[in-house]
Design a protein around this motif. Sequence first.
Motif, PDB file in Angstrom:
ATOM      1  N   THR A  25      19.256  13.921  30.611  1.00 14.85           N
ATOM      2  CA  THR A  25      18.278  14.930  31.031  1.00 14.85           C
ATOM      3  C   THR A  25      16.962  14.737  30.291  1.00 14.85           C
ATOM      4  OG1 THR A  25      19.998  16.530  31.582  1.00 14.85           O
ATOM      5  CG2 THR A  25      17.811  17.422  31.104  1.00 14.85           C
ATOM      6  N   CYS A  26      17.031  14.442  29.006  1.00 16.19           N
ATOM      7  CA  CYS A  26      15.808  14.214  28.231  1.00 16.19           C
ATOM      8  C   CYS A  26      15.018  13.022  28.763  1.00 16.19           C
ATOM      9  CB  CYS A  26      16.150  14.022  26.753  1.00 16.19           C
ATOM     10  SG  CYS A  26      16.674  15.543  25.928  1.00 16.19           S
ATOM     11  N   VAL A  27      15.690  11.952  29.092  1.00 18.60           N
ATOM     12  CA  VAL A  27      15.013  10.791  29.665  1.00 18.60           C
ATOM     13  C   VAL A  27      14.366  11.172  30.996  1.00 18.60           C
ATOM     14  CG1 VAL A  27      15.332   8.476  30.654  1.00 18.60           C
ATOM     15  CG2 VAL A  27      16.459   9.080  28.498  1.00 18.60           C
ATOM     16  N   ALA A  28      15.059  11.981  31.789  1.00 17.34           N
ATOM     17  CA  ALA A  28      14.562  12.348  33.120  1.00 17.34           C
ATOM     18  C   ALA A  28      13.223  13.075  33.064  1.00 17.34           C
ATOM     19  CB  ALA A  28      15.601  13.216  33.847  1.00 17.34           C
ATOM     20  N   VAL A  29      12.989  13.846  32.000  1.00 19.28           N
ATOM     21  CA  VAL A  29      11.744  14.619  31.928  1.00 19.28           C
ATOM     22  C   VAL A  29      10.794  14.140  30.839  1.00 19.28           C
ATOM     23  CG1 VAL A  29      12.840  16.679  32.892  1.00 19.28           C
ATOM     24  CG2 VAL A  29      12.662  16.417  30.405  1.00 19.28           C
ATOM     25  N   SER A  94       7.249  31.884  27.850  1.00 14.14           N
ATOM     26  CA  SER A  94       6.110  31.076  28.310  1.00 14.14           C
ATOM     27  C   SER A  94       6.143  29.752  27.557  1.00 14.14           C
ATOM     28  CB  SER A  94       4.788  31.800  28.044  1.00 14.14           C
ATOM     29  OG  SER A  94       4.717  32.978  28.807  1.00 14.14           O
ATOM     30  N   TYR A  95       6.599  28.721  28.234  1.00 15.88           N
ATOM     31  CA  TYR A  95       6.759  27.407  27.619  1.00 15.88           C
ATOM     32  C   TYR A  95       5.456  26.623  27.681  1.00 15.88           C
ATOM     33  CZ  TYR A  95      11.671  28.612  28.359  1.00 15.88           C
ATOM     34  OH  TYR A  95      12.884  29.234  28.367  1.00 15.88           O
ATOM     35  N   VAL A 100      10.014  23.427  21.506  1.00 16.90           N
ATOM     36  CA  VAL A 100      11.303  22.965  21.000  1.00 16.90           C
ATOM     37  C   VAL A 100      12.385  23.904  21.526  1.00 16.90           C
ATOM     38  CG1 VAL A 100      12.626  22.428  18.916  1.00 16.90           C
ATOM     39  CG2 VAL A 100      10.113  22.186  18.905  1.00 16.90           C
ATOM     40  N   LEU A 101      13.353  23.361  22.251  1.00 19.89           N
ATOM     41  CA  LEU A 101      14.459  24.140  22.798  1.00 19.89           C
ATOM     42  C   LEU A 101      15.697  23.835  21.958  1.00 19.89           C
ATOM     43  CD1 LEU A 101      13.847  23.470  26.607  1.00 19.89           C
ATOM     44  CD2 LEU A 101      12.717  25.111  25.100  1.00 19.89           C
ATOM     45  N   GLU A 146      13.318  24.597  33.684  1.00 19.67           N
ATOM     46  CA  GLU A 146      12.437  25.770  33.763  1.00 19.67           C
ATOM     47  C   GLU A 146      11.186  25.524  32.926  1.00 19.67           C
ATOM     48  OE1 GLU A 146      10.572  29.431  34.391  1.00 19.67           O
ATOM     49  OE2 GLU A 146      11.982  28.269  35.583  1.00 19.67           O
ATOM     50  N   ALA A 147      11.349  24.969  31.750  1.00 23.69           N
ATOM     51  CA  ALA A 147      10.196  24.694  30.887  1.00 23.69           C
ATOM     52  C   ALA A 147       9.240  23.704  31.551  1.00 23.69           C
ATOM     53  CB  ALA A 147      10.664  24.173  29.524  1.00 23.69           C
ATOM     54  N   VAL A 148       9.746  22.618  32.093  1.00 25.96           N
ATOM     55  CA  VAL A 148       8.834  21.647  32.714  1.00 25.96           C
ATOM     56  C   VAL A 148       8.236  22.192  34.009  1.00 25.96           C
ATOM     57  CG1 VAL A 148       9.837  19.617  31.591  1.00 25.96           C
ATOM     58  CG2 VAL A 148      10.662  20.280  33.838  1.00 25.96           C
TER      59      VAL A 148
END
Length: 159
Positions: A25-29, A94-95, A100-101, A146-148
């Motif tokens: 998931t991290c690579v994807a975004v 509000s991201y 940092v999540l 949601e953040a992105v």
Amino acid sequence: MYEPILHVVLHQPQIHYNTGAVGRTCVAVGAKLWLVRPLGFHITDRHLRRAGLDYWAHLNWQVVDDWGQLSSHLPLERMWFFSKWARRPYHEASYRPGDVLVFGSETQGLPASLLHAHWPRVLRIPIRAEVRSLNLSVSVAVAVFEAVRQIGWLKVSTD
């Protein structure tokens, strides 16, 4: 490595498959993955790399020994903590780029001391009472996307 749009922290993760899926998931975004020891697996574990498939080579990631070491790298005021005990829904935050999540282990969640110290920044993913909790990798994906979305990064790819 790339400048991350977000940072995803797994505090003492236990299950290599979850960590591998979070890495994907991290690579994807374009997020950076931080792992806070102790870990319930070895970084060299073939199952961890298998769960991330061939994406692991593209992952921007770092392992730190403890919370203090992580705090020296990332600003506390940009952290969002996720817990099933929180009252504030994750989509009301509000991201911003660089946020940092922070997620706890699959078995324990985040330590109560962290939650209490940062209570105004503790978020939950609402789910029905029949379900105790979501899988860690699912929770990370829900929050990250949601953040992105809020940041405005999501675009339809034509590739």
